[in-house]
Scaffold this active site. Structure first.
Site, mmCIF file in Angstrom:
data_model
loop_
_atom_site.group_PDB
_atom_site.id
_atom_site.type_symbol
_atom_site.label_atom_id
_atom_site.label_comp_id
_atom_site.label_asym_id
_atom_site.label_seq_id
_atom_site.Cartn_x
_atom_site.Cartn_y
_atom_site.Cartn_z
ATOM 1 N N SER A 1 0.972 -1.056 0.158
ATOM 2 C CA SER A 1 0.047 0.038 0.132
ATOM 3 C C SER A 1 0.700 1.278 -0.008
ATOM 4 O O SER A 1 1.702 1.462 0.809
ATOM 5 C CB SER A 1 -0.840 0.034 1.078
ATOM 6 O OG SER A 1 -1.488 1.463 1.402
ATOM 7 N N MET B 1 -8.311 8.554 0.108
ATOM 8 C CA MET B 1 -9.365 8.931 1.197
ATOM 9 C C MET B 1 -9.754 10.357 0.968
ATOM 10 O O MET B 1 -9.053 11.331 0.709
ATOM 11 C CB MET B 1 -8.284 8.936 2.563
ATOM 12 C CG MET B 1 -7.839 7.580 2.900
ATOM 13 S SD MET B 1 -6.910 7.466 4.202
ATOM 14 C CE MET B 1 -6.290 5.568 4.278
ATOM 15 N N ASP C 1 -4.667 3.749 -1.620
ATOM 16 C CA ASP C 1 -5.789 4.246 -0.515
ATOM 17 C C ASP C 1 -6.085 5.456 -0.916
ATOM 18 O O ASP C 1 -5.608 6.628 -0.753
ATOM 19 C CB ASP C 1 -5.164 4.041 0.773
ATOM 20 C CG ASP C 1 -4.976 2.580 1.251
ATOM 21 O OD1 ASP C 1 -6.160 2.029 1.047
ATOM 22 O OD2 ASP C 1 -3.876 2.100 1.530
HETATM 23 C C1 DX5 Z 1 -6.438 1.536 5.752
HETATM 24 C C2 DX5 Z 1 -5.861 1.514 4.497
HETATM 25 C C3 DX5 Z 1 -4.604 0.498 4.219
HETATM 26 C C4 DX5 Z 1 -3.419 1.053 4.901
HETATM 27 C C5 DX5 Z 1 -2.813 -0.316 5.312
HETATM 28 O O1 DX5 Z 1 -7.201 2.685 5.826
HETATM 29 O O2 DX5 Z 1 -6.922 0.990 3.656
HETATM 30 O O3 DX5 Z 1 -4.669 0.322 2.754
HETATM 31 O O4 DX5 Z 1 -2.515 1.497 4.212
HETATM 32 O O5 DX5 Z 1 -1.770 -0.061 6.139
HETATM 33 P P1 DX5 Z 1 -0.893 -0.966 7.300
HETATM 34 O O6 DX5 Z 1 -0.411 -2.101 6.468
HETATM 35 O O7 DX5 Z 1 0.057 0.034 7.575
HETATM 36 O O8 DX5 Z 1 -1.791 -1.215 8.366
HETATM 37 ZN ZN ZN Z 2 -6.530 0.155 1.440
#
Ligand code: DX5
Ligand code: ZN
Length: 227
Positions: A6, A35, A33
């Site tokens: 990610s 947001m 991701d």
């Molecule tokens: C959370 C995201 C994830 C995030 C995961 O809101 O959807 O994809 O980047 O990050 P880690 O692996 O650090 O938990």
């Molecule tokens: Zn994600």
């Protein structure tokens, strides 16, 4: 098995290089991701950033929309180079038309379910998707701890997949490291998103290799022994 780093955990001052590092690491997909500061209490990046990264990578772009109004974002992300777009079941009655629109745009269709939402909510859509994303943290931030209560949801989704002879991928996202990836694999997951555990390693190639081995070595039979 698919390993999807990610980008949220990358060094944002050198995104092009980070995308190239992921490409060389042996990972299969790049997880993006998105947001919007409304569906989740954080803001990441938008289609212009994804479009700028597209020439730096041949990886499959797995776009995870944590956004209240995905309707206005589907075309921009397709134009930016998304290969798959995942929307959230929490959007309720808007879900069917969103799934239909992603399909009509010629892209793979993903559906995500947050930790507090019952897995039964996704049941009506299982024959319309390419990927089911079972969130293993509450979305919004990288670096959170894995929520173990999500594991039975993975098992249920895997059971439905076998019973109904469907072939959607089963993706997990949030707090995924070598241990939790193994736990999810035993429950039926086949697609592993990891930010912190991959991008924040000096040697991402070794980290991807290790995670793949942990998943491969996770004996499905163990799940029964551990009950
Ligand atoms: C959370 C995201 C994830 C995030 C995961 O809101 O959807 O994809 O980047 O990050 P880690 O692996 O650090 O938990
Ligand atoms: Zn994600």
């Amino acid at each position: 098995m698919i390993i999807a780093p990610s980008l949220l955990a990358a060094d944002f001052t050198r995104l092009g290089k980070e995308v190239e590092r992921a490409g060389r690491s042996g990972a299969d997909w790049l997880h993006l991701d998105i947001m919007d500061g409304h569906f989740v209490p954080n803001i990441s990046f938008g289609p212009a950033v994804v479009a700028a990264m597209r020439p730096h990578s041949k990886l499959f772009f797995d776009v995870h929309l944590m956004c209240s109004q995905p309707e206005i974002l589907l075309e921009p992300f397709v134009k930016a180079g998304a290969d798959q777009i995942t929307v959230h079941i929490e959007l309720g009655e808007r879900v069917p038309s969103l799934l239909w629109k992603i399909r009509a745009l010629g892209k793979k269709v993903g559906l995500a379910v947050n930790p507090p939402t019952s897995i039964t909510a996704v049941q009506p859509y299982l024959d319309k998707i390419d990927l089911l994303l079972v969130m293993t943290v509450n979305p919004g931030f990288g670096g959170q701890s894995f929520i173990h209560e999500a594991v039975p949801k993975i098992q249920q989704a895997d059971t439905w997949r076998r019973e109904r002879k469907l072939n959607y991928r089963l993706e997990v996202d949030g707090g995924i490291n070598n241990q939790t990836a193994g736990e999810c694999a035993r429950a039926g997951a086949d697609t592993f998103v990891a930010g912190t555990a991959l991008f924040q390693q000096h040697n991402m190639t070794a980290a991807v290799k290790k995670m793949r081995k942990m998943v491969n070595d996770s004996d499905p039979g163990l799940a029964d022994l551990m009950v």
